[in-house]
Scaffold this motif. Sequence first.
Motif, PDB file in Angstrom:
ATOM      1  N   GLY A 253       0.816  -1.218   0.000  1.00  0.00           N
ATOM      2  CA  GLY A 253       0.000   0.000   0.000  1.00  0.00           C
ATOM      3  C   GLY A 253       0.841   1.255   0.000  1.00  0.00           C
ATOM      4  N   ARG A 254       1.891   1.278   0.793  1.00  0.00           N
ATOM      5  CA  ARG A 254       2.762   2.456   0.842  1.00  0.00           C
ATOM      6  C   ARG A 254       3.555   2.612  -0.450  1.00  0.00           C
ATOM      7  N   ALA A 255       3.959   1.483  -1.055  1.00  0.00           N
ATOM      8  CA  ALA A 255       4.701   1.564  -2.311  1.00  0.00           C
ATOM      9  C   ALA A 255       3.814   2.064  -3.453  1.00  0.00           C
ATOM     10  N   ILE A 256       2.534   1.763  -3.403  1.00  0.00           N
ATOM     11  CA  ILE A 256       1.622   2.259  -4.429  1.00  0.00           C
ATOM     12  C   ILE A 256       1.633   3.783  -4.443  1.00  0.00           C
ATOM     13  N   LEU A 257       1.629   4.390  -3.253  1.00  0.00           N
ATOM     14  CA  LEU A 257       1.635   5.848  -3.153  1.00  0.00           C
ATOM     15  C   LEU A 257       3.050   6.430  -3.131  1.00  0.00           C
ATOM     16  N   GLN A 258       4.055   5.586  -3.318  1.00  0.00           N
ATOM     17  CA  GLN A 258       5.456   6.018  -3.347  1.00  0.00           C
ATOM     18  C   GLN A 258       5.922   6.574  -2.005  1.00  0.00           C
ATOM     19  N   LEU A 259       5.256   6.189  -0.929  1.00  0.00           N
ATOM     20  CA  LEU A 259       5.746   6.517   0.405  1.00  0.00           C
ATOM     21  C   LEU A 259       6.930   5.619   0.751  1.00  0.00           C
ATOM     22  N   VAL A 260       6.951   4.446   0.154  1.00  0.00           N
ATOM     23  CA  VAL A 260       8.113   3.554   0.160  1.00  0.00           C
ATOM     24  C   VAL A 260       8.535   3.393  -1.289  1.00  0.00           C
ATOM     25  N   LYS A 261       9.790   3.619  -1.585  1.00  0.00           N
ATOM     26  CA  LYS A 261      10.257   3.564  -2.975  1.00  0.00           C
ATOM     27  C   LYS A 261      10.385   2.114  -3.430  1.00  0.00           C
TER      28      LYS A 261
ATOM     29  N   TYR B  62      -1.119   5.239 -12.154  1.00  0.00           N
ATOM     30  CA  TYR B  62      -2.370   5.825 -11.682  1.00  0.00           C
ATOM     31  C   TYR B  62      -2.957   6.654 -12.815  1.00  0.00           C
ATOM     32  N   ARG B  63      -4.133   6.260 -13.278  1.00  0.00           N
ATOM     33  CA  ARG B  63      -4.791   6.906 -14.415  1.00  0.00           C
ATOM     34  C   ARG B  63      -3.832   6.987 -15.608  1.00  0.00           C
ATOM     35  N   GLY B  64      -3.079   5.916 -15.796  1.00  0.00           N
ATOM     36  CA  GLY B  64      -2.177   5.813 -16.940  1.00  0.00           C
ATOM     37  C   GLY B  64      -0.816   6.434 -16.748  1.00  0.00           C
ATOM     38  N   GLU B  65      -0.592   7.149 -15.650  1.00  0.00           N
ATOM     39  CA  GLU B  65       0.702   7.803 -15.407  1.00  0.00           C
ATOM     40  C   GLU B  65       1.581   6.925 -14.526  1.00  0.00           C
ATOM     41  N   GLU B  66       2.831   6.761 -14.944  1.00  0.00           N
ATOM     42  CA  GLU B  66       3.787   5.970 -14.186  1.00  0.00           C
ATOM     43  C   GLU B  66       4.283   6.760 -12.982  1.00  0.00           C
ATOM     44  N   LEU B  67       4.118   6.195 -11.781  1.00  0.00           N
ATOM     45  CA  LEU B  67       4.484   6.901 -10.562  1.00  0.00           C
ATOM     46  C   LEU B  67       5.928   6.641 -10.131  1.00  0.00           C
ATOM     47  N   THR B  68       6.476   5.474 -10.482  1.00  0.00           N
ATOM     48  CA  THR B  68       7.797   5.114  -9.953  1.00  0.00           C
ATOM     49  C   THR B  68       8.902   6.026 -10.478  1.00  0.00           C
ATOM     50  N   SER B  69       8.705   6.615 -11.652  1.00  0.00           N
ATOM     51  CA  SER B  69       9.720   7.511 -12.222  1.00  0.00           C
ATOM     52  C   SER B  69       9.285   8.968 -12.213  1.00  0.00           C
ATOM     53  N   MET B  70       8.197   9.258 -11.533  1.00  0.00           N
ATOM     54  CA  MET B  70       7.646  10.615 -11.540  1.00  0.00           C
ATOM     55  C   MET B  70       8.442  11.533 -10.618  1.00  0.00           C
ATOM     56  N   SER B  71       8.535  12.796 -10.982  1.00  0.00           N
ATOM     57  CA  SER B  71       9.249  13.783 -10.178  1.00  0.00           C
ATOM     58  C   SER B  71       8.475  14.104  -8.903  1.00  0.00           C
ATOM     59  N   SER B  72       9.147  14.785  -7.980  1.00  0.00           N
ATOM     60  CA  SER B  72       8.495  15.168  -6.722  1.00  0.00           C
ATOM     61  C   SER B  72       7.290  16.071  -6.980  1.00  0.00           C
ATOM     62  N   ALA B  73       7.415  16.988  -7.936  1.00  0.00           N
ATOM     63  CA  ALA B  73       6.305  17.876  -8.267  1.00  0.00           C
ATOM     64  C   ALA B  73       5.128  17.077  -8.831  1.00  0.00           C
ATOM     65  N   GLY B  74       5.433  16.075  -9.639  1.00  0.00           N
ATOM     66  CA  GLY B  74       4.376  15.243 -10.196  1.00  0.00           C
ATOM     67  C   GLY B  74       3.687  14.422  -9.129  1.00  0.00           C
ATOM     68  N   LEU B  75       4.464  13.867  -8.180  1.00  0.00           N
ATOM     69  CA  LEU B  75       3.873  13.085  -7.094  1.00  0.00           C
ATOM     70  C   LEU B  75       3.006  13.958  -6.198  1.00  0.00           C
ATOM     71  N   GLN B  76       3.423  15.203  -5.975  1.00  0.00           N
ATOM     72  CA  GLN B  76       2.606  16.099  -5.177  1.00  0.00           C
ATOM     73  C   GLN B  76       1.252  16.332  -5.838  1.00  0.00           C
ATOM     74  N   ARG B  77       1.252  16.417  -7.147  1.00  0.00           N
ATOM     75  CA  ARG B  77      -0.008  16.583  -7.872  1.00  0.00           C
ATOM     76  C   ARG B  77      -0.873  15.339  -7.750  1.00  0.00           C
ATOM     77  N   VAL B  78      -0.260  14.159  -7.887  1.00  0.00           N
ATOM     78  CA  VAL B  78      -1.012  12.909  -7.803  1.00  0.00           C
ATOM     79  C   VAL B  78      -1.597  12.722  -6.403  1.00  0.00           C
ATOM     80  N   ARG B  79      -0.859  13.153  -5.383  1.00  0.00           N
ATOM     81  CA  ARG B  79      -1.329  12.945  -4.013  1.00  0.00           C
ATOM     82  C   ARG B  79      -2.512  13.824  -3.641  1.00  0.00           C
TER      83      ARG B  79
END
Length: 337
Positions: free
Chosen positions: A73-81, A89-106
Amino acid sequence: MTTTRHESEERHEAAPALLEVDDLEVRFPVYGSGLLRRVVGHVHAVSGVSLRLAERETLGVVGESGCGKSTTGRAILQLVKPTAGSVRYRGEELTSMSSAGLQRVRREAGIVFQDPYASLNPKLPVNDIIAEPLKVHRRWRDGGPERVAELLRLVGLSPEHGNRYPHEFSGGQRQRVGIARALALEPRLLVLDEPVSALDVSVQAGVVNLLEDLQERLGLSYVFIAHDLSVVRHISDRVAVMYLGRVVETGTREQVYESPSHPYTQALLSAAPWPDPRQERVRERIVLTGDVPSPVNPPSGCRFRTRCWKAQEVCAEQTPELTDRGNGHPVACHFPD
């Protein structure tokens, strides 16, 4: 009109995927003693997990403590790498997303933790706790105080109690505060990490009913992590069973609970109490022998084989793949029922 299992599976596959997880792996290094602190091994917390969640659906993730479900569960939200794998998530890859992108997804994906007291800042009043996401994401000026009051009402609490501190609330009320905080940014996805396991049984039903009501009203999708089989059965549309970092069986709620195919799933359901005392006295139980192996050095082949009454030589030599055997009910076992 009654919906068949095949129709339910087709509807799930046809529905747009909100969340897709493929071959997710999470390994934590184990350091040896001494000044150099060399890596001497790894904890294989999550190994090749694949999941799919559709819009407005609840996916229950169930298993024994230490099976890796909370880490998933934590890895899904990238709280654990993640160490490897893909999370979309909605077609966007989270594992390679920037910090700004993750902030938007969260803003659209939140989490509710197991311990409602430990997850809330004891030094802040409830109003400030719920307002924090609004301020971090710069949405406080757009009716922030009104939004906090609305969230408190939404989870069944009075806005008048917003000036109280977490220790002044009961466990169930604190978990409602945690849910209100997770809803502050109007998310579409919530990861619920054992949200009722720390609550009394009498309080659990109220929180589960609240989550179901919120899902209906707000159109939410849930990843519901728990070890309580009865709660997972009540709230989930689909279920994934995990053992020692792997998904061993997945399917609709009816498939997993009424026709369990993996020996581990059968053992879990066998250990769960039945409501009918007469059936409880006469039914046969599956008693597992041995201990859960260490995730630092998991068994070769099938990880469940050291406790499985069906294990044969092939189970030690080959890792069973999570395979759909023709009915939309994938199982990772060489000898499924």
